[in-house]
Design an enzyme around this catalytic site. Structure first.
Site, PDB file in Angstrom:
ATOM      1  CB  SER A 184       2.650  -7.880   1.140  1.00  0.00           C
ATOM      2  OG  SER A 184       1.732  -7.728   2.193  1.00  0.00           O
ATOM      3  CB  THR A 188      -0.930  -0.031   1.242  1.00  0.00           C
ATOM      4  OG1 THR A 188      -1.827  -1.123   1.066  1.00  0.00           O
ATOM      5  CG2 THR A 188      -1.716   1.239   1.411  1.00  0.00           C
ATOM      6  CB  THR A 192       0.260  -3.745   6.346  1.00  0.00           C
ATOM      7  OG1 THR A 192      -0.953  -3.862   5.593  1.00  0.00           O
ATOM      8  CG2 THR A 192       0.738  -2.311   6.355  1.00  0.00           C
ATOM      9  CG  ASP A 193      -2.572  -7.471   3.693  1.00  0.00           C
ATOM     10  OD1 ASP A 193      -2.986  -6.826   4.669  1.00  0.00           O
ATOM     11  OD2 ASP A 193      -3.109  -7.421   2.569  1.00  0.00           O
TER      12      ASP A 193
END
Ligand code: ASP
Length: 317
Positions: free
Chosen positions: A62, A13, A95-96
């Protein structure tokens, strides 16, 4: 010669773009190149205390992280860490799955210098994006002489690879280290360590695997959740499908539905490696259950999976 901070871009992101001006959601991750991200941040060079070198390793969301990107990323990190002019590395990441990548790197990199992952919860095109500040903080952390090992920083908070987890789908401070708390903070470009001193980097358990990552298939390790009504069928299917390892996300202090437990016993008898992690997001299991299963050493299920894959890889399974 001037020392360098290397910034490796993988997407996420932080490099996301939305067609709707200012939107925080509904964007596409992994669109903007790492050089462009760096160019948009005033003061970054100063925070680096030397030169900045950008390299695009991947450009993905990700959630789609895969073994090829992991192998390339780990090997490029190792190559840069070996350069005496490199003071530290920053990785821009979604972030995932950031915590999984951080744990993989902590296991394969001998990081006597800082390797700092960072990210954003809002795309670069948001009205008030969080990525630029996170990147600035990450560069400051990578340039901090006392920092070492695999770290991450977001929303001004520094976390370690072992404990960090994404705990919120939207909040800007979406990461947490549970009971252990953060390792420190980056405040106005200065690193303040919790407990007054920099943490030591743990020795990587699988540094020897670094050259072979990406050379062949990774062992298949799946995560199975113990829940009301578990019947173990999934485990039997996985065994039939040739799974190498299973991480079971157990209830509470490592308890398992009896039907699932029976299926896991069948899996072990068939030669499958089983590790038990707790599905509780905080705390650590006490080893109260009979040692029928090896526990996951306090790791979350996703990190236990990374560890088990590396273990199986190192024994050639
Ligand atoms: N799906 C995005 C990613 O992990 C989410 C983010 O970066 O916040 O790449």
């Amino acid at each position: 010669m001037q020392r360098k901070i290397v910034v490796l871009g993988t997407g996420g992101t932080i490099a996301g773009r939305s067609d709707v001006a200012g939107a925080n959601v509904g964007y596409t991750a992994g669109q903007i190149g790492v050089e462009q991200l760096l160019a948009a941040i005033p003061g970054l060079q100063r925070a680096a205390g030397g030169s900045l070198v950008a390299e695009q390793i991947a450009q993905i969301d990700s959630k789609d992280m895969d073994f090829d990107v992991w192998a390339r990323l780990a090997q490029r990190c190792a190559a840069h860490l070996a350069d005496p002019l490199v003071a530290g590395i920053v990785i821009t990441h979604g972030t995932d799955t950031l915590e999984e990548t951080a744990w993989l790197l902590a296991n394969v990199l001998d990081a006597a210098k800082p390797v700092v992952l960072t990210c954003a919860m809002r795309p670069a095109t948001a009205l008030v994006p969080d990525g630029p500040q996170n990147l600035l903080d990450a560069v400051a952390l990578a340039a901090e002489p006392t920092a070492r090992g695999v770290l991450m920083v977001a929303a001004g908070v520094v976390h370690g690879a072992r404990e960090v987890a994404k705990v919120h789908p939207l909040r800007l401070d979406a990461f947490d280290s549970g009971d252990t708390g953060p390792l420190g903070w980056v405040e106005a470009g200065q690193v303040r360590w919790a407990h007054g001193r920099a943490p030591q980097a743990a020795q990587p358990r699988h540094a020897g695997l670094l050259p072979v990552l990406g050379r062949g298939p990774w062992p298949r390790v799946e995560i199975v959740l113990s829940h009301a009504g578990s019947d173990g069928l999934l485990v039997d299917w996985l065994v039939q499908g040739g799974v190498g390892g299973i991480v079971v996300a157990a209830t509470g202090n490592g308890t398992l539905h009896q039907a699932l437990e029976a299926a896991l016993a069948r899996a072990v008898a068939a030669g499958v490696a089983v590790r038990v992690a707790s599905r509780c997001p905080q705390g650590r299991m006490l080893d109260l259950h009979a040692a029928a299963w090896q526990d996951a050493d306090g790791l979350s299920p996703v990190k236990a999976r990374v560890s088990l894959m590396l273990e199986l890889l190192s024994v050639g399974r």
